[in-house]
Enzyme design. Structure first.
Site, PDB file in Angstrom:
ATOM      1  CB  CYS A 137      -0.884  -0.107   1.216  1.00 18.94           C
ATOM      2  SG  CYS A 137      -1.898   1.707   1.289  1.00 18.94           S
TER       3      CYS A 137
ATOM      4  CB  CYS B 222      -0.586   2.619   4.057  1.00 19.18           C
ATOM      5  SG  CYS B 222      -1.953   1.786   3.475  1.00 19.18           S
ATOM      6  CG  ASP B 223       3.065   1.146   4.506  1.00 19.97           C
ATOM      7  OD1 ASP B 223       2.861   1.713   5.443  1.00 19.97           O
ATOM      8  OD2 ASP B 223       2.863   0.060   4.074  1.00 19.97           O
TER       9      ASP B 223
END
Ligand code: NAP
Length: 314
Positions: free
Chosen positions: A134, A137-138
């Site tokens: 992701c 997200c990251d």
């Protein structure tokens, strides 16, 4: 007499927990089923920085724990059970599980989707420690580091472009020499000065003690292998895997309408074509699969389920 729930929610990720909270708060008798772990995909995410309101200490597990507490406070029940069959026609639905049959007037399908894995040594052990599925997200964790992206579809190329906002260099590794992604997206990615490409290749092994430190690539045409290690000044690198997703729709494949990729087709009210059966979160056709969209789906599905169950009583 056998209990008939107003709603049974299958899946305890953000969509299922949000549906549980809304349903229980509306005084519906509510049961949330989970197969093995609570929280779905975010339970494996170290930091959830993009869920509105989650600023400090917002790890995936802590967010899930608060969602569970909130749903239970309103009276939602939870049960660990594996669903093996669904009988969804008629006004009383039967959910067959390894703990016995359960009955409900409405059902919310929130089983989610899982990213397809590369299935190479090191991948599982280093997930969340440099291996990610992701970018939203990251990607920020890889600011000024080198990143390798695996995949050749729209997601891989679009996410690679997003990651260039943070990383110093992004290398896209694709198993063929032609991309599956749309031409316009390929064109844009090839023009990005921070992106390099390696074709006809894939990961053989992800290397690292505790964190990703390198990756071993194999050229599928020549059979040659090459170990690429992180710049010694960085010590670590990022691996993003975007080789497609697998929706958890095996149980409903023959019951509700799915799109070509296997996701459940719903209307804007999260309703499938079966009365009283709703779908929420990553399992359904949608343009953005994030916690914030999953929880919104769950809320809508629960409110619609409440209306459906109320109408049954009339
Ligand atoms: P996808 O289109 O299924 O592409 C998956 C990619 O991963 C393909 O390039 C495939 O290679 C590769 N792959 C599959 N298994 C692999 C393996 N085991 N090892 C290495 N590579 C592997 O998945 P996606 O990119 O996530 O897209 C999913 C859907 O969402 C698509 O319909 C896509 O168009 C859509 N989408 C659209 C947009 C947009 O319109 N902006 C953005 C994102 C996603 P091959 O090509 O060799 O099969």
């Amino acid at each position: 007499m056998e209990k008939i729930y107003d709603v049974i929610i299958i899946g305890s990720g953000p969509a299922g927990l949000s549906a549980g909270l809304y349903a229980a708060r509306a005084k519906m008798s509510t049961l949330i089923l989970e197969k093995d772990k609570t929280g779905g995909q975010i339970s494996g995410t170290e930091e959830v920085a993009n869920y509105p309101g989650s600023i400090k200490d917002a790890t995936g597990p802590s967010l899930v724990a608060r969602m569970v507490e909130q749903a239970e406070e309103f009276g939602a029940e939870r049960m660990r059970a594996e669903v093996t069959e669904l009988k969804l026609d008629g006004t009383i639905k039967t959910i067959v599980t390894n703990k016995g049959d359960l009955k409900a007037k409405s059902v919310i399908l929130a089983m989610g989707a899982r990213p397809r894995l590369l299935k190479v040594p090191g991948e599982k052990e280093l997930t969340g420690k440099g291996v990610s599925y992701c970018a939203t997200c990251d990607a920020e964790f890889f600011t000024d580091l080198e990143v390798f992206v695996f995949g050749g579809g729209d997601t891989a190329l679009e996410e690679a472009m997003f990651i260039t906002k943070f990383a110093k260099k992004v290398t896209i590794v694709h198993r063929r020499d032609a991309f599956r992604a749309a031409k316009s997206i390929v064109e844009k990615a090839t023009k990005n000065p921070k992106i390099e490409f390696i074709y006809n290749s894939g990961a053989k092994r992800i290397v690292g003690e505790g964190m990703v430190q390198g990756v071993e690539l194999e050229n599928y045409l020549t059979g040659e292998t090459k170990e690429i290690m992180a710049d010694p000044n960085d010590g670590l690198m990022g691996i993003f895997v975007f080789v497609g997703y697998i929706p958890e729709t095996g149980l409903v494949r023959d019951l509700v309408k799915l799109d070509q990729s296997g996701y459940i087709i719903t209307d804007a009210q999260m309703l499938t074509e079966i009365p009283g059966v709703f779908a929420a979160g990553d399992i359904r056709v949608k343009s953005l699969r994030q916690v914030v969209t999953a929880t919104a789906d769950g809320a809508i599905a629960a409110v619609q389920a409440e209306k459906y169950v109320d109408a049954l009583a009339d």
